[in-house]
Design an enzyme around this catalytic site. Structure first.
Site, PDB file in Angstrom:
ATOM      1  N   ARG A 141     -19.246  -5.982  -2.244  1.00  0.00           N
ATOM      2  CA  ARG A 141     -19.257  -4.988  -1.166  1.00  0.00           C
ATOM      3  C   ARG A 141     -20.669  -4.648  -0.701  1.00  0.00           C
ATOM      4  NH1 ARG A 141     -14.253  -1.729  -3.791  1.00  0.00           N
ATOM      5  NH2 ARG A 141     -12.590  -2.803  -2.672  1.00  0.00           N
TER       6      ARG A 141
ATOM      7  N   ARG B 152     -13.509  -5.392 -10.744  1.00  0.00           N
ATOM      8  CA  ARG B 152     -13.937  -4.151 -10.099  1.00  0.00           C
ATOM      9  C   ARG B 152     -15.461  -4.017 -10.140  1.00  0.00           C
ATOM     10  NH1 ARG B 152     -10.130  -1.459  -8.068  1.00  0.00           N
ATOM     11  NH2 ARG B 152     -11.194   0.548  -7.980  1.00  0.00           N
TER      12      ARG B 152
ATOM     13  N   PHE C  80      -5.337   7.657   5.910  1.00  0.00           N
ATOM     14  CA  PHE C  80      -5.816   6.325   6.292  1.00  0.00           C
ATOM     15  C   PHE C  80      -4.743   5.245   6.209  1.00  0.00           C
ATOM     16  CE2 PHE C  80      -6.811   6.874   1.750  1.00  0.00           C
ATOM     17  CZ  PHE C  80      -6.189   5.760   1.205  1.00  0.00           C
TER      18      PHE C  80
ATOM     19  N   TYR D  42       0.803  -1.222   0.000  1.00  0.00           N
ATOM     20  CA  TYR D  42       0.000   0.000   0.000  1.00  0.00           C
ATOM     21  C   TYR D  42       0.837   1.275   0.000  1.00  0.00           C
ATOM     22  CZ  TYR D  42      -4.232  -2.749   0.639  1.00  0.00           C
ATOM     23  OH  TYR D  42      -5.275  -3.632   0.458  1.00  0.00           O
TER      24      TYR D  42
ATOM     25  N   ASN E 117     -14.219  -3.494   3.884  1.00  0.00           N
ATOM     26  CA  ASN E 117     -15.066  -3.682   2.708  1.00  0.00           C
ATOM     27  C   ASN E 117     -14.811  -5.012   1.970  1.00  0.00           C
ATOM     28  OD1 ASN E 117     -12.690  -3.115   1.342  1.00  0.00           O
ATOM     29  ND2 ASN E 117     -13.387  -1.150   0.549  1.00  0.00           N
TER      30      ASN E 117
ATOM     31  N   HIS F 220     -10.131  -6.386  -2.088  1.00  0.00           N
ATOM     32  CA  HIS F 220      -9.299  -5.438  -2.836  1.00  0.00           C
ATOM     33  C   HIS F 220      -9.161  -6.000  -4.239  1.00  0.00           C
ATOM     34  CE1 HIS F 220      -5.749  -3.129  -4.154  1.00  0.00           C
ATOM     35  NE2 HIS F 220      -5.362  -4.286  -4.681  1.00  0.00           N
TER      36      HIS F 220
END
Length: 140
Positions: A104, A87, A59, A51, A114, A117
């Site tokens: 989600r 997606r 965040f 990340y 959620n 990824h």
């Protein structure tokens, strides 16, 4: 249409609730094929590296903490336009905005927890796959 690969992660909130199979079923029902999969627990360093694009975002630290809080399932998915298809099946990042029937919308607890990824581009998919899998782990 191009056959491509993308990275999918089933996050700690979903593995803790034992809904991994339900999520995989949605992915496969959408025409995506799982060509590599493993259940792992990331170290802080692994999550930080994955990340690092978000390093300056407020965040970031919470995301790293969350992604190292329990096991995750990392997968390589393959199919026609796999990045876009994954997606679409995942739904919007914020589950309140996710379309009915998406992962989600059905399984996410909130915007952070959620459940999944997915890579956001073919280029990022290639890099994310390389971070998580060796070539001999992908069977397709």
């Amino acid at each position: 249409m191009a056959i491509e690969r993308t990275l999918s992660i089933i996050k700690p909130d979903a593995t803790a609730r034992n809904i991994t199979g339900k999520i995989i079923d949605k992915l496969e029902s959408a025409g995506l094929k799982v060509v590599a999969q493993k259940r792992v627990k990331w170290s802080t360093e692994q999550a930080q590296k994955f990340y690092e694009v978000h390093k300056e975002r407020p965040f970031y630290n919470d995301l790293v903490t969350f992604m190292t809080s329990g096991p995750i399932v990392v997968q390589v998915l393959e199919g026609e336009n796999a990045v876009a298809k994954n997606r679409e099946v995942m739904g919007a990042t914020n589950p309140k905005d996710a379309a009915a029937g998406t992962i989600r919308a059905e399984f996410a607890e909130d915007i952070e927890r959620n459940s999944v990824h997915g890579s956001d581009s073919a280029e990022n998919a290639a890099a994310e796959i390389k971070l998580n899998f060796s070539d001999d782990e992908i069977v397709g």
